[in-house]
Write an enzyme that holds these catalytic residues in place. Sequence first.
Site, short mmCIF file in Angstrom:
data_model
loop_
_atom_site.label_atom_id
_atom_site.label_comp_id
_atom_site.label_asym_id
_atom_site.label_seq_id
_atom_site.Cartn_x
_atom_site.Cartn_y
_atom_site.Cartn_z
N SER A 107 -10.37 11.25 1.25
CA SER A 107 -10.33 12.03 2.47
C SER A 107 -11.02 13.37 2.29
O SER A 107 -12.04 13.47 1.62
CB SER A 107 -8.90 12.20 2.96
OG SER A 107 -8.89 12.69 4.28
N ASP B 259 -13.05 16.67 -7.03
CA ASP B 259 -14.40 16.12 -7.08
C ASP B 259 -14.80 15.77 -5.64
O ASP B 259 -13.97 15.24 -4.89
CB ASP B 259 -14.44 14.82 -7.90
CG ASP B 259 -14.35 15.07 -9.39
OD1 ASP B 259 -14.07 16.21 -9.79
OD2 ASP B 259 -14.55 14.10 -10.14
N HIS C 28 -6.16 19.51 -7.52
CA HIS C 28 -5.63 20.49 -8.46
C HIS C 28 -5.66 21.90 -7.87
O HIS C 28 -6.43 22.17 -6.93
CB HIS C 28 -6.44 20.45 -9.76
CG HIS C 28 -6.31 19.15 -10.50
ND1 HIS C 28 -5.57 19.01 -11.66
CD2 HIS C 28 -6.81 17.91 -10.23
CE1 HIS C 28 -5.63 17.75 -12.08
NE2 HIS C 28 -6.39 17.07 -11.22
#
Length: 270
Positions: free
Chosen positions: A242, A83, A139
């Site tokens: 980050s 995200d 992921h």
Amino acid sequence: MTWWQHIIPQHALSNLMFRFARLENVWLKNKFTHWFVKSYGVNLSEAVRENVEDYQHFNDFFTRALKPTARKIANSNIICPVDGTVSQADKISHATIFQAKNHYYTVSALLAGDYRADQFDAGYFATIYLSPKDYHRIHMPFDGELVSMDYIPGDLFSVNKTTAEGVTDLFARNERVVCYFQTEFGLCAFVLVGAIFVGSMQTTWAGQINPPYQKEVQHFDYTNQDIKLKKGEELGRFNMGSTIIMLMPNQENCLNLIAGQTVRMGEALI
């Protein structure tokens, strides 16, 4: 205004945040986490544990797992790994990556001179920034077999838009972890970039990489360990937010991304 980041003790402050985020004092943990949720608009209804009180400490909350239904893995060759917000995404031209405004850096610098850097000299890159409110697990965007991993020491500048526009070679200067995967697209690199208060990154196969902070590049070879990850499986996580950078070896697989675009893990990118 980024001058102050050049003079503050970046690693010392990040070490303090690392410790604070793991304090188990119930009152302090709950108070701070409630403030964080309200201030940044975190959507806790997506999380497996929806109540702040159910987390052991702040980092436990920050790296929270989502419900299986919260993110759908698209039926495509490449999905979004996180995200976040797309900082930049484009073709790599003459072994150079666009950072922001008039700032560029080389693939070789990003990968600390790794001998495989030239495989990406005419490839494709995507830089995605994870804000504090985002889901912070990373992921796999595609199926891949882990080849190696490099820990590269460096600075811990912020990685937000303002800093990207003001600090030369930002992503090639900051501390980072580079993961190399053999995929159907060829050798791909996945770069986890550290930042101020983000002095801790981990992967599913090696656990916590840092701290402690090292002074030299650390190389880990996995060629004979048969570590394979499927698209959508967890690769790692940031203990605080980050940036990630995806490198692909050719321009035939340009991803459907534009600067400023908001993305979610599992969305189709090609």
